[in-house]
Design a protein around this motif. Structure first.
Motif, PDB file in Angstrom:
ATOM      1  N   SER B 150       4.594  37.073  -3.022  1.00 60.81           N
ATOM      2  CA  SER B 150       4.151  35.719  -3.364  1.00 60.81           C
ATOM      3  C   SER B 150       4.339  34.771  -2.185  1.00 60.81           C
ATOM      4  CB  SER B 150       4.893  35.206  -4.593  1.00 60.81           C
ATOM      5  OG  SER B 150       6.261  35.243  -4.353  1.00 60.81           O
ATOM      6  N   GLY B 153       1.246  36.646   0.412  1.00 60.31           N
ATOM      7  CA  GLY B 153      -0.012  36.965  -0.268  1.00 60.31           C
ATOM      8  C   GLY B 153      -0.628  38.315   0.042  1.00 60.31           C
ATOM      9  N   ARG B 289      -5.638  39.783   0.760  1.00 59.92           N
ATOM     10  CA  ARG B 289      -4.572  38.941   0.257  1.00 59.92           C
ATOM     11  C   ARG B 289      -4.939  38.393  -1.128  1.00 59.92           C
ATOM     12  NH1 ARG B 289      -2.913  35.257   4.174  1.00 59.92           N
ATOM     13  NH2 ARG B 289      -1.900  34.028   2.563  1.00 59.92           N
ATOM     14  N   HIS B 293      -4.133  32.438  -2.660  1.00 58.16           N
ATOM     15  CA  HIS B 293      -2.956  32.258  -1.816  1.00 58.16           C
ATOM     16  C   HIS B 293      -3.324  31.928  -0.378  1.00 58.16           C
ATOM     17  CE1 HIS B 293       0.819  33.331   0.156  1.00 58.16           C
ATOM     18  NE2 HIS B 293       1.390  33.427  -1.030  1.00 58.16           N
ATOM     19  N   THR B 351      -0.843  27.577  -3.233  1.00 57.37           N
ATOM     20  CA  THR B 351      -1.392  28.575  -4.157  1.00 57.37           C
ATOM     21  C   THR B 351      -2.184  27.880  -5.257  1.00 57.37           C
ATOM     22  OG1 THR B 351       0.843  28.661  -5.079  1.00 57.37           O
ATOM     23  CG2 THR B 351       0.129  30.545  -3.756  1.00 57.37           C
TER      24      THR B 351
END
Lengths: 82, 389
Positions: B150, B153, B289, B293, B351
């Motif tokens: 996270s 990404g 990815r 993100h 995000t």
């Protein structure tokens, strides 16, 4: 305690690492699913099952065939009679 | 304007999810273990949610264990699977870009006598399957690699890694918290033995997660007590949260392609525009990815300062993981990519979600360069650069 070898089970339930009362719940659940005369194998490392499973069989009228000690867990064999 | 661009921290609850949850806070408050109708209704609701979550990842419902979070699912996977397999070996592989719930669980395993190898990643944060292969020993019992970090990404090659672990008969877990519900996740296609999910990453409630465990794979529970979740996770279930997770999973399946298209378009706008600012670099893989993100490092300034100034403008973003950000530590994930310590301090992550609009992105792209300029004016590190020396 009856120790047995080479019992051919029709159905197996693996509940190793599951604690009380999962051995009894799984036993009850699986016995409802199998046919009369079929053999259920339950794999568990819960010591209390040594007492509980034979007693459950006696109470319900099913046959407790015996146990097999395997590495660090037990295999219980039960034949469905009722 | 309020512009929420921190969807990996959490998502707003979908109104339909809220509506589905509501009765289970009020009239349908029964304990799922109770044998009377109130209990049966709660139990039925949980089993329905199990089916919905199962469908989202192409799993049988019975392979889903509900947990309180993605972090709990990760703890259960790493510690529960390793403990269950310890008689055959005590070596575990994890990557250096894992979430803290994996890395700290790995450290706990090390304290219990396990050996853990922390696998390196390339400059995009991607694990090389060949490195996984060469790191496996006779003692290796478990590999855990995130599906996507996270923080950066990048999507990891789980399918390729699973071919190796299957051949070596080693368990493979993937932390799919950032991916599940956002991009297609299929446990059979990925061929993993365990996979973690968190509901609030796809418009479900907080406090609801799940661990998929393939049939026949043993796991030692973290929480002992009652017979909930087949004895694999005791404790009276958070019925409203589980119902919400199920509903969110159902909606995610219906809307996934629209959400991906929407977020990806906005993401690409952000990346294209922000990379025009001097001395700003993209982190993570440029193509492979997460579609929602966009992550960067900004030279000469600190992520925390950017976050605060953006927040004053009503723009909400993140700097590295929430944990690293709070501890004012350089992100271990960015350092593992080879990013220098000073540059890693300038991490910023945007995000996106289904609610973001082009107008919001216009606003961000107008304000963010001004924030960078202002901070660089104040930064002692930027002086040499501004003077061209």
């Amino acid at each position: 305690m009856k120790f047995v070898d080479n019992v051919k089970a029709d159905v197996t339930a693996d509940i190793v690492y599951m604690m009380c009362p999962m051995h009894l719940l799984k036993l009850d659940e699986m016995m409802k699913k199998i046919e009369k005369g079929q053999i259920l194998e339950i794999m568990t490392d819960y010591d209390g099952a040594l007492e509980d499973i034979p007693q459950w069989c006696e109470k319900t009228g099913n046959e407790f065939i015996g146990i097999h000690e395997d590495e660090d867990y037990f295999k219980f064999y039960v034949r469905k009679l009722v | 304007m309020r512009c929420y661009l921190d969807h990996v921290a959490t998502n707003p609850l979908d109104p339909q999810v809220f509506d589905a949850m509501l009765p289970y806070f009020k009239e349908e408050f029964g304990n799922p273990l109770s044998i009377y109708d109130l209990g049966i209704k709660a139990r039925t609701a949980i089993e329905n949610a199990r089916e919905q979550v199962g469908k989202l990842i192409n799993s049988k419902p019975s392979n889903i264990i509900f947990t309180s979070s993605g972090a709990e699912a990760n703890n259960l996977a790493l510690r529960g699977l390793a403990m269950a397999k310890q008689s055959t070996g005590k070596h575990v592989l994890v990557s250096k870009v894992e979430h803290h719930s994996i890395l700290n669980s790995a450290r706990v395993l090390e304290k219990s006598g396990f050996a853990v190898t922390y696998l390196p990643v390339d400059k995009y944060g991607v694990v090389d399957p060949d490195v996984v292969k060469s790191s496996i020993t006779k003692e290796t019992i478990l590999v855990s690699i995130t599906h996507a970090s996270s923080e950066i990404g990048s999507i990891e090659p789980i399918k390729e890694i699973s071919k190796i672990t299957k051949q070596k008969k080693i368990l493979l877990h993937t932390d799919a918290v950032a991916t599940c519900g956002n991009i297609p996740v299929d446990v059979n296609d990925l061929d993993v033995d365990a996979l973690s999910i968190a509901a609030h990453q796809f418009y479900g409630p907080k406090g609801a997660g799940a661990l998929y465990v393939r049939e026949g794979v043993r796991i030692v529970p973290l929480i002992y007590g009652g017979i909930q979740e087949g004895g694999r996770r005791a404790g009276t279930e958070n019925v409203p949260a589980i119902v919400g997770m199920g509903k969110a999973a159902e909606i995610a399946m219906q809307r996934m392609s629209d959400r991906i298209a929407h977020c990806q378009r906005l993401r690409d706008r952000i990346i294209e525009s922000i990379l025009k600012i001097p001395n700003v670099y993209l982190t993570g893989h440029p193509e492979n990815r997460l579609p929602h993100h966009a992550s960067f490092v900004v030279e000469f300034i600190e992520g925390e300062a950017m976050l605060l100034m953006l927040a004053m403008k009503g723009i909400y973003a993140a700097s590295g993981s929430a944990c690293s950000s709070r501890a004012l530590k350089s992100s271990p994930v960015l350092l593992s990519l080879g990013v220098q310590t000073a540059l890693a301090q300038g991490s910023i992550v945007f995000t996106l979600g289904q609610g973001n609009t082009d107008a919001e992105i216009d606003y961000l792209l107008d304000e963010f360069p001004k924030v960078i300029s202002r901070l660089r004016e104040m930064s002692p590190f930027a002086k040499g650069w501004q003077q061209g020396s």
